[in-house]
Write an enzyme that holds these catalytic residues in place. Structure first.
Site, PDB file in Angstrom:
ATOM      1  CG  ASP A  88      -1.716   1.463   1.507  1.00 23.78           C
ATOM      2  OD1 ASP A  88      -1.469   2.081   0.659  1.00 23.78           O
ATOM      3  OD2 ASP A  88      -2.490   0.920   2.194  1.00 23.78           O
ATOM      4  CG  ASP A 234      -4.783   6.227 -26.239  1.00 22.47           C
ATOM      5  OD1 ASP A 234      -4.036   5.993 -25.159  1.00 22.47           O
ATOM      6  OD2 ASP A 234      -5.247   5.381 -26.991  1.00 22.47           O
ATOM      7  CG  HIS A 239       1.724   5.755 -30.000  1.00 20.07           C
ATOM      8  ND1 HIS A 239       2.674   5.529 -29.201  1.00 20.07           N
ATOM      9  CD2 HIS A 239       0.669   5.220 -29.529  1.00 20.07           C
ATOM     10  CE1 HIS A 239       2.090   4.957 -28.124  1.00 20.07           C
ATOM     11  NE2 HIS A 239       1.130   4.715 -28.403  1.00 20.07           N
TER      12      HIS A 239
HETATM   13  C1  BG6 Z   1      -1.371   2.460 -26.692  1.00 20.70           C
HETATM   14  C2  BG6 Z   1      -2.953   3.073 -26.510  1.00 20.70           C
HETATM   15  O1  BG6 Z   1      -0.348   3.273 -26.261  1.00 20.70           O
HETATM   16  O2  BG6 Z   1      -1.280   2.033 -28.029  1.00 20.70           O
HETATM   17  C3  BG6 Z   1      -3.843   2.202 -27.088  1.00 20.70           C
HETATM   18  O3  BG6 Z   1      -3.025   3.344 -25.257  1.00 20.70           O
HETATM   19  C4  BG6 Z   1      -3.775   1.307 -28.324  1.00 20.70           C
HETATM   20  O4  BG6 Z   1      -5.079   3.029 -26.957  1.00 20.70           O
HETATM   21  C5  BG6 Z   1      -2.295   1.071 -28.526  1.00 20.70           C
HETATM   22  O5  BG6 Z   1      -4.528   0.726 -28.491  1.00 20.70           O
HETATM   23  C6  BG6 Z   1      -1.866   0.628 -29.797  1.00 20.70           C
HETATM   24  O6  BG6 Z   1      -0.635   0.001 -29.823  1.00 20.70           O
HETATM   25  P1  BG6 Z   1      -0.329  -1.090 -31.000  1.00 20.70           P
HETATM   26  O7  BG6 Z   1       1.024  -1.304 -30.606  1.00 20.70           O
HETATM   27  O8  BG6 Z   1      -1.352  -2.352 -30.594  1.00 20.70           O
HETATM   28  O9  BG6 Z   1      -0.614  -0.349 -32.307  1.00 20.70           O
END
Ligand code: BG6
Length: 487
Positions: A88, A234, A239
């Protein structure tokens, strides 16, 4: 091989640990890459002893590893490395017990200690402070942060500040797992270890660039997190922008921990600012309705998460990199959940030849395009024009040159996490986001979030199993372009 390591995962019973981190560690152990006395310590609230945790991991590996790779001897070796600590975070005694376990090894002073924060970002600062208080942070310690790092610029700065009070920047590894994907790393090699592309890789020859990360999955059980985030936070802020950076960056003199990140930062700083007019004109947000994906009827986002949400599950936008190389070249980005397929691709569309000596080509040929296939099948495809064989004059046809990793290389393609976890253990942060990159990405994305939050309009609906709202197609059509069919 990295040095001996105690690899601690905070959130060790969570989805990320069981689905990604432990399978990646298993695979590295399978390849003989983990030093014999490396330990993996899972920390969580769950009331588990080592034996119960090992059983949980055994089941998770059976479920998540690729068929045929699970070997009983490797599994036993990996399971023997595992420990579970019930903690915890507000209990000082628990922290001292945890530290006791860390110290319970012969070479404590020389052991690399990795702390992987697979917990909610609001806990990052607290965990780091406690680690510092118990004396578990020294020059051998490293911390790994999963995204999201904050939900806007201010909160990202706050997270970076609190972690930065305990760890130096060289000890902080911010994961963007897209940077660990083979095809993404190969982008640097394709561009800078070959000569034929680079002279064309600029506004004189490139018409525009498209970056798509399409997913067929919905938000599933992650609705709680996702509804607070949405596709821009996200996927785009991290990405997609990282992919854009690798496409657009200048060649560093050599590859090391700072040079690549310096060049990526310059791209982020050169992105066209998102003013209200640009946002209204050049962004599209959508949210999936019910529909069919892979022949299965699937529910709408509202049904999964609850009505009344304003969260977007799809984003398409147009931006520019305002520098000498890319002036005037649009970069179109799109990502969405519950689209017609899972496919991530970067498409560089070149200009048409300046003069056509083949009038027959009109309407038959398409501009040259380089498709960089990120997933599901990694590779590259160059679309060209060729003469159709035969004596009947110049009949032109689109053809393609294909490089499929699966057939070009006689090797298993490691999962992104395998590479990234090894880099953490070896202390190489080149493929991790530096603080200034994360903050530059937020500085660019934040006005979009504010603008969307300030309008009463809802994201546009799109049926699950399609390419997103029609407005996303219109974004390109307006410029006389179309989204390229994914290869
Ligand atoms: C994550 C996101 O960073 O990347 C997800 O939070 C997403 O929502 C995922 O599904 C996608 O990753 P990959 O490698 O499956 O394209």
């Amino acid at each position: 091989m990295p040095e001996t390591c105690d690899f601690t995962v905070f959130g060790g019973t969570g989805d990320l640990a069981l689905r990604k981190l432990l399978p990646a560690l298993y695979m590295r152990d399978h390849e003989g890459q983990l030093p014999p006395d490396t330990r993996i310590i899972a920390v969580s609230h769950s009331d588990l002893d080592d034996a119960a945790y090992r059983l949980q991991v055994r089941a998770a590996l059976a479920e998540h590893l690729a068929p045929g790779v699970l070997r009983e001897d490797v599994l036993e070796r990996l399971l023997a490395r595992l420990h579970h600590v019930t903690l915890d975070f507000s209990d000082p005694d628990g922290w001292h017990l945890f530290h006791g376990l860390l110290k319970d090894r012969p070479s404590y002073d020389e052991t690399v200690r990795v702390y992987y924060l697979a917990v909610a970002p609001r806990m990052f600062g607290q965990v780091c402070e406690r680690l510092d208080e118990i004396g578990a942070v020294d020059e051998h310690a490293r911390v790994v942060m999963e995204k999201p790092i904050g939900h806007d610029l201010e909160s990202a700065r706050a997270v970076n500040e609190s972690v930065g009070r305990v760890f130096e920047e060289r000890q902080i590894f911010r994961i963007d797992h897209y940077l660990g994907k083979e095809s993404v790393q190969n982008l640097l090699v394709t561009r800078f270890a070959n000569t034929f592309l680079e002279p064309l890789w600029n506004s004189s020859w490139v018409d525009h660039v498209q970056i798509t990360v399409a997913e067929s999955l919905g938000v599933g059980s992650r609705g709680g997190y996702y509804d607070q985030a949405g596709a821009l936070r996200d996927m785009v802020q991290n990405h997609l922008l990282q992919l854009l950076c690798l496409v657009a960056m200048e060649p560093p003199t050599y590859v090391d921990r700072e040079t690549v990140r310096d060049e990526k930062l310059k791209v982020l700083q050169a992105l066209k600012p998102m003013t209200p007019e640009v946002i209204d004109r050049d962004t599209v947000r959508g949210r999936y309705d019910a529909g069919q994906v892979d022949g299965e009827v699937v529910a709408s986002y509202d049904d999964e998460v609850g009505a009344g949400s304003r969260t977007e599950t799809f984003v398409a936008l147009k931006t520019e990199v305002q520098n000498w190389r890319w002036a005037g070249v649009p970069f179109y980005l799109r990502t969405g959940k519950r689209m017609d397929r899972r496919a991530s691709e970067i498409v560089v569309v070149f200009k048409r030849p300046p003069h056509s000596m083949f009038p027959q080509a009109e309407g038959v040929t398409t501009p040259n395009r380089l498709h960089i296939l990120v997933q599901p099948d990694e590779g590259m495809r160059l679309h060209l024009t060729a003469k159709e064989p035969g004596p009947g004059g110049y009949r032109l046809r689109p053809v393609s040159l294909d490089l499929a990793y699966a057939t070009a290389f006689d090797q298993r393609l490691p999962d992104a996490y395998e590479r990234l976890l090894m880099d953490v253990m070896k202390g190489n942060p080149t493929l991790f986001m530096r603080r200034d990159e994360v903050e530059a990405a937020w500085a660019w994305a934040e006005p979009v979030l504010h603008r969307w939050a300030s309008t009463p309009e809802q994201p546009l609906g799109y049926p699950a199993g399609t390419a997103g709202p029609t407005a996303a197609a219109a974004l390109l059509e307006r410029d006389g372009r179309t989204w390229q069919e994914l290869d």
